[in-house]
Design an enzyme around this catalytic site. Structure first.
Site, short mmCIF file in Angstrom:
data_model
loop_
_atom_site.label_atom_id
_atom_site.label_comp_id
_atom_site.label_asym_id
_atom_site.label_seq_id
_atom_site.Cartn_x
_atom_site.Cartn_y
_atom_site.Cartn_z
N GLY A 31 -22.14 65.27 -27.81
CA GLY A 31 -21.87 63.90 -28.26
C GLY A 31 -20.63 63.34 -27.59
N ALA A 32 -20.02 62.30 -28.24
CA ALA A 32 -18.90 61.57 -27.64
C ALA A 32 -19.30 61.16 -26.22
CB ALA A 32 -17.63 62.43 -27.63
N GLU A 35 -20.45 57.53 -19.71
CA GLU A 35 -21.40 57.20 -18.65
C GLU A 35 -21.92 58.46 -17.94
OE1 GLU A 35 -22.92 54.45 -18.10
OE2 GLU A 35 -23.83 54.95 -16.17
N HIS A 37 -22.67 61.38 -19.23
CA HIS A 37 -23.81 61.89 -20.00
C HIS A 37 -25.04 60.99 -19.81
CE1 HIS A 37 -20.45 63.45 -22.67
NE2 HIS A 37 -21.14 64.55 -22.44
N LYS A 152 -19.86 68.73 -13.39
CA LYS A 152 -18.43 68.76 -13.72
C LYS A 152 -18.03 70.10 -14.31
CE LYS A 152 -15.98 66.83 -17.03
NZ LYS A 152 -15.02 67.87 -17.41
N LEU A 187 -15.21 61.65 -15.33
CA LEU A 187 -15.44 61.27 -16.73
C LEU A 187 -15.54 62.53 -17.58
CD1 LEU A 187 -17.93 58.27 -16.69
CD2 LEU A 187 -15.50 58.32 -16.24
N SER A 188 -14.92 62.47 -18.75
CA SER A 188 -14.96 63.59 -19.69
C SER A 188 -14.74 63.04 -21.09
CB SER A 188 -13.81 64.57 -19.34
OG SER A 188 -13.53 65.38 -20.47
N SER A 189 -15.38 63.67 -22.06
CA SER A 189 -15.19 63.22 -23.46
C SER A 189 -13.72 63.35 -23.84
CB SER A 189 -16.05 64.05 -24.40
OG SER A 189 -17.39 63.89 -24.06
#
Ligand code: PAF
Length: 289
Positions: A31-32, A35, A37, A152, A187-189
């Site tokens: 979750g969280a 883009e 994901h 990633k 990008l990372s949560s």
């Protein structure tokens, strides 16, 4: 799009899709969603006709003192974003559904082996055993034709490839490229924990990867390439470098200076108490004449 919480509801939907001759893709997440994901979902729907996304924050892959309790849980926003990307099913199970009978994750049942204790595994003991255990369990529950993972988490991809090769031979593994901000930051949560100035600091991670890539293209041996990346961290004291290494992608072991060909630079650094990882494929060429 359907949101389901139990394996039996999920099984029914997947069985219906398969009965209609659809190819089923699976994107596991915690979750969280960002883009990065959502691009995995786009890729899922390029590879298949029916996309299942799981949202489950797996306690078994968090160590003591890690961010399990404060890991962002944003189911409603995640579902909205997934619906907009044409996801078919969101599977958001309880811990009891994933770890029956009472939802208490006991010991991990998968073993990540020696490589699972290096790099991310050294920093987060037991992380890969826990990750593999839940991925194995989710693959059993979803029973997809294709599973999509993001590049990633390169070491995770390495481990999952082995798991799928050994236990889920009918599942095709597709790896999606890392999505970056314009600054280069992957990008990372966990980026949401960073302040604006920490975000700027964190750009050193992708800059270091590019410095390693540049040195490799000019035929410098691996240790010199790493030095090129280290130099950038030396100029950014707010970023604490944990490791920067060049590994053989087939073995996930550091290469020697004799190594030529395709390699993977992997990096982990802490910025403002947030641990960030990134990686890049490079080509170590013969030295310029
Ligand atoms: O990459 C992740 O978000 C997690 O490790 C995964 C694959 C969903 C397993 O919990």
């Amino acid at each position: 799009m359907k949101l389901v919480h139990t394996a039996s509801e999920l099984n029914l939907l997947v069985a219906e899709a398969k009965a209609e001759g659809k190819r089923v893709a699976f994107v596991p997440t915690m979750g969280a969603l960002h883009e990065g994901h959502l691009r995995l979902v786009d890729l899922a729907l390029e590879q298949a006709d029916f996309a299942v996304v799981s949202i489950f924050v797996n306690p078994l892959q968090f160590g003591e003192g890690e961010d399990f309790d404060r890991y962002p849980r944003t189911l409603e926003a995640d579902c909205e974003a997934l619906e907009a990307r044409n996801c078919d099913v969101v599977f958001a199970p309880s811990a009891a559904e994933v770890y029956p009978p009472d939802g208490t994750p006991g010991k991990a049942t998968e073993r990540a082996g020696i490589i699972g204790a290096t790099f991310e595994g050294a920093a987060r003991p037991g992380h890969f055993d826990g990750m593999l255990t839940v991925v194995g369990r989710l693959l059993q529950l979803v029973d997809p034709d294709v599973a999509i993972f993001g590049q990633k988490d390169a070491q995770q991809v390495f481990m999952v490839r082995k798991l799928i090769g050994a236990k889920f031979k009918d599942v095709e593994l597709v790896v999606a490229p890392t999505v970056r901000e314009q600054s280069g930051l992957a990008l990372s949560s966990r980026n949401r924990y960073l302040t604006p100035s920490q975000r700027e600091t964190a750009v050193v991670i992708s800059k270091a990867l590019r410095a390693v890539d540049f040195a490799a293209k000019h035929g410098l041996p691996a240790s010199f390439c790493i030095e090129a990346g280290n130099t950038l961290f030396a100029g950014e004291p707010e970023a604490k470098l944990e490791y920067l290494a060049v590994v053989d992608p087939q073995l996930f072991k550091p290469v020697t200076d004799k190594f030529k060909g395709e390699a993977l630079v992997i990096v982990a650094a802490e910025v403002g108490g947030v641990r960030l990882i990134d990686n890049q494929t490079i080509e170590i060429r013969e030295q310029d004449a």
